[in-house]
Enzyme design. Structure first.
Site, PDB file in Angstrom:
ATOM      1  N   GLU A  44       0.846  -1.191   0.000  1.00 17.11           N
ATOM      2  CA  GLU A  44       0.000   0.000   0.000  1.00 17.11           C
ATOM      3  C   GLU A  44       0.883   1.242   0.000  1.00 17.11           C
ATOM      4  O   GLU A  44       1.785   1.362   0.827  1.00 17.11           O
ATOM      5  CB  GLU A  44      -0.925   0.006   1.222  1.00 17.11           C
ATOM      6  CG  GLU A  44      -1.869  -1.185   1.295  1.00 17.11           C
ATOM      7  CD  GLU A  44      -2.949  -1.199   0.227  1.00 17.11           C
ATOM      8  OE1 GLU A  44      -3.142  -0.176  -0.467  1.00 17.11           O
ATOM      9  OE2 GLU A  44      -3.625  -2.238   0.096  1.00 17.11           O
ATOM     10  N   HIS A  63      -0.865  -5.791   2.474  1.00 15.15           N
ATOM     11  CA  HIS A  63      -2.056  -6.633   2.531  1.00 15.15           C
ATOM     12  C   HIS A  63      -1.687  -8.017   2.015  1.00 15.15           C
ATOM     13  O   HIS A  63      -1.004  -8.135   0.991  1.00 15.15           O
ATOM     14  CB  HIS A  63      -3.177  -6.059   1.652  1.00 15.15           C
ATOM     15  CG  HIS A  63      -4.181  -5.283   2.423  1.00 15.15           C
ATOM     16  ND1 HIS A  63      -4.535  -3.985   2.108  1.00 15.15           N
ATOM     17  CD2 HIS A  63      -4.932  -5.620   3.506  1.00 15.15           C
ATOM     18  CE1 HIS A  63      -5.450  -3.564   2.963  1.00 15.15           C
ATOM     19  NE2 HIS A  63      -5.704  -4.537   3.819  1.00 15.15           N
ATOM     20  N   CYS A  95      -7.449  -1.542   8.430  1.00 16.76           N
ATOM     21  CA  CYS A  95      -6.111  -1.578   7.827  1.00 16.76           C
ATOM     22  C   CYS A  95      -5.689  -0.169   7.420  1.00 16.76           C
ATOM     23  O   CYS A  95      -4.612   0.300   7.791  1.00 16.76           O
ATOM     24  CB  CYS A  95      -6.092  -2.521   6.624  1.00 16.76           C
ATOM     25  SG  CYS A  95      -6.238  -4.262   7.070  1.00 16.76           S
TER      26      CYS A  95
END
Length: 180
Positions: free
Chosen positions: A56, A139, A120
């Site tokens: 991410e 992730h 998250c």
């Protein structure tokens, strides 16, 4: 699995399980940064929609409407009142992705700019805000869908070691424009 494998000898690895609770995240993330003063914090979260290991790039401040495990949702629907809408990691995720992919591990690594506006993303933004960008979020798919614990552990080991290398060789100076 990563705890079993470890990292380079010059890296102290601390592993914590963070509950899926907004208020715990808001309390625990700053406390962990204060306790350890780490060079980097890498958060790992399971996504039922993920089919790859996903790096991410950024965390988002607003849009948190889903109830957590305590059936709580922040009234403001944001992480940090008055904080920037988005905070990018100072880690060059494109470089990390290319390097890890070149290692030809038996996992696929991809990039994302949206960690999902749930715990998250909330955790990532909170950590990015606390650290002036010295955080990362990965992730992973659920175990067995398609990767084993060993495959994910090896992938995380390679990813974190590449992140540390990129961070150590980065010319980017960390500057923070907000108070904690």
């Amino acid at each position: 699995e990563l705890e079993k494998l470890g990292l380079r000898d010059d890296v102290d690895l601390h592993v914590y399980e963070i509950p899926v609770e907004y208020q715990t995240v808001q309390r625990l993330i700053p406390a962990l940064w204060k306790k350890h003063s780490p060079q980097l914090v890498v958060h790992v979260g399971v996504s039922g929609m993920a089919t790859t290991v996903t790096l991410e790039k950024c965390g988002h401040n607003v849009g948190y409407k889903g109830l957590d495990n305590c059936r709580f949702c922040p009234g403001s629907q944001c992480c940090v009142e008055g904080g920037p809408e988005c905070i990018d990691s100072i880690i060059d995720m494109d470089t990390v992705c290319k390097r890890v992919s070149a290692l030809e591990l038996d996992v696929t690594v991809t990039i994302s700019k949206d960690a999902g506006r749930y715990l998250c993303d909330f955790t990532y933004y909170t950590s990015l805000y606390q650290s002036c960008g010295r955080s990362a979020f990965v992730h992973v798919p659920p175990l067995g869908k398609p990767y084993t614990a060993e495959q994910l552990g090896r992938a995380l080991q390679a990813i974190i070691e590449e992140m540390l290398d990129v961070l150590e060789h980065s010319d980017e100076k960390i500057s923070c424009q907000h108070e904690h």
